[in-house]
Design a protein around this motif. Structure first.
Motif, PDB file in Angstrom:
ATOM      1  N   TYR A   3       0.869  -0.997   0.150  1.00 46.93           N
ATOM      2  CA  TYR A   3      -0.037  -0.040  -0.045  1.00 46.93           C
ATOM      3  C   TYR A   3       0.702   1.123  -0.067  1.00 46.93           C
ATOM      4  O   TYR A   3       1.975   1.237   0.892  1.00 46.93           O
ATOM      5  N   GLU A  13      -7.944  -4.969  10.466  1.00 50.54           N
ATOM      6  CA  GLU A  13      -6.274  -4.707  10.375  1.00 50.54           C
ATOM      7  C   GLU A  13      -6.178  -3.817   9.193  1.00 50.54           C
ATOM      8  O   GLU A  13      -5.182  -3.100   9.428  1.00 50.54           O
ATOM      9  N   VAL A  27      -3.738   0.015   7.929  1.00 49.18           N
ATOM     10  CA  VAL A  27      -3.063   0.175   6.427  1.00 49.18           C
ATOM     11  C   VAL A  27      -3.605   1.612   5.721  1.00 49.18           C
ATOM     12  O   VAL A  27      -2.782   2.297   5.206  1.00 49.18           O
ATOM     13  N   LEU A  52       2.720  -5.822   2.389  1.00 53.53           N
ATOM     14  CA  LEU A  52       1.760  -6.892   2.912  1.00 53.53           C
ATOM     15  C   LEU A  52       2.370  -8.106   2.340  1.00 53.53           C
ATOM     16  O   LEU A  52       2.251  -8.400   1.111  1.00 53.53           O
ATOM     17  N   PRO A  53       2.662  -9.202   3.314  1.00 53.38           N
ATOM     18  CA  PRO A  53       2.963  -9.365   4.496  1.00 53.38           C
ATOM     19  C   PRO A  53       4.098  -8.688   5.239  1.00 53.38           C
ATOM     20  O   PRO A  53       4.719  -9.202   6.188  1.00 53.38           O
ATOM     21  N   LEU A  85      -5.447 -10.826   1.334  1.00 50.25           N
ATOM     22  CA  LEU A  85      -5.666 -10.200   2.644  1.00 50.25           C
ATOM     23  C   LEU A  85      -5.630 -11.174   3.626  1.00 50.25           C
ATOM     24  O   LEU A  85      -5.150 -11.230   4.756  1.00 50.25           O
ATOM     25  N   THR A 126      -2.235 -12.313   4.432  1.00 52.29           N
ATOM     26  CA  THR A 126      -1.384 -11.370   5.167  1.00 52.29           C
ATOM     27  C   THR A 126      -1.793 -11.240   6.781  1.00 52.29           C
ATOM     28  O   THR A 126      -1.001 -10.952   7.518  1.00 52.29           O
ATOM     29  N   PHE A 127      -3.188 -11.368   7.102  1.00 45.64           N
ATOM     30  CA  PHE A 127      -3.800 -11.319   8.287  1.00 45.64           C
ATOM     31  C   PHE A 127      -4.151 -12.342   9.042  1.00 45.64           C
ATOM     32  O   PHE A 127      -4.777 -12.277   9.920  1.00 45.64           O
TER      33      PHE A 127
END
Length: 244
Positions: A106, A143, A147, A156-157, A200, A203-204
């Protein structure tokens, strides 16, 4: 995009696909081509609501330095489908993306550059996600709020990652869209969001140590452990007995 070859001359682009082009077609995209005695490049770019898909395919007879500018803030994902590249994003730093890897970050608007070594062919798919589209997934990935509020670039990540089979499948579906003009935009809207969800999720996703079990689940886990321990020197119990 400005592409400068090792001899210092820029590649000049013109509209359309080459007459002998036989690679994947990003249906509905605007196409550009460039050719010289040192490099050949084809770019297909598709704009949707809150996202952009760009497919690049080319070959270089010598090292190529590409310079450009990221105009919009948002989430960018670069998938190297064939061969690799080295990128530098001023707000992020240096990225080495190998074949079958992707980089997701990002950033605000920024200068950027890429280096392509001499190769027979490279293929890459880039997807841009606007903050508006990211907000759709805030309920599932809270989360993301940090960002979106970040004033600096975020990877990310944290580094380039290997593309998962599900990501490769989505990319293959995007590059082989079977639908006509009336329905393909809806199809791309779905696939772009599906790919974003996988990015995502990777990443999370929670660390195993962060998973929580109910007292009932914990009791059942201990019960199965006791059953298995009692059969260490015997024939293992059936699934029915373990789940009874």
């Amino acid at each position: 995009m400005e592409l400068t070859l090792s001899n210092g001359n820029p590649l000049k682009f013109e509209s359309g696909l080459p007459s002998d082009y036989s690679g994947p077609i990003l249906r509905g995209a605007t196409s550009f081509q460039a050719k010289s005695n040192l490099a050949e490049l084809v770019i297909q770019e598709l704009h949707g609501e809150y996202y952009t898909i760009r497919f690049l395919i080319g070959k270089f007879l010598k090292k190529v330095n590409a310079k450009g500018w990221i105009h919009s803030n948002g989430l960018y994902s670069y998938f190297m489908l064939k061969n690799g590249t080295r990128k530098r994003i001023n707000t992020i730093g240096n990225l080495h993306i190998r074949q079958d890897q992707y980089a997701c970050f990002y950033t605000e608007s920024s200068d950027c550059s890429a280096v392509f070594e001499k190769t027979n062919e490279f293929r890459a798919l880039d997807v841009f996600y606007s903050p508006k589209l990211l907000e759709e997934l805030l309920p599932f990935f809270p989360e993301l709020k940090n960002v979106l509020l970040s004033s600096s670039g975020i990877i990310l990540p944290g580094k380039p990652c290997w593309s998962l089979p599900c990501m490769k499948e989505i990319i293959n579906q995007v590059l082989n869209c079977p639908y006509d003009k009336a329905t393909r935009q809806f199809y791309f809207d779905l696939k772009v969001r599906e790919l974003l969800y996988q990015l995502l999720e990777t990443t999370f996703k929670k660390n195993p140590s962060q998973q929580y079990f109910t007292p009932f689940e914990i009791a059942r886990i201990h019960e199965v452990r006791d059953i298995l321990e009692s059969y260490i020197s015997k024939k293992p119990p059936s699934i029915c007995k373990s789940s009874a």
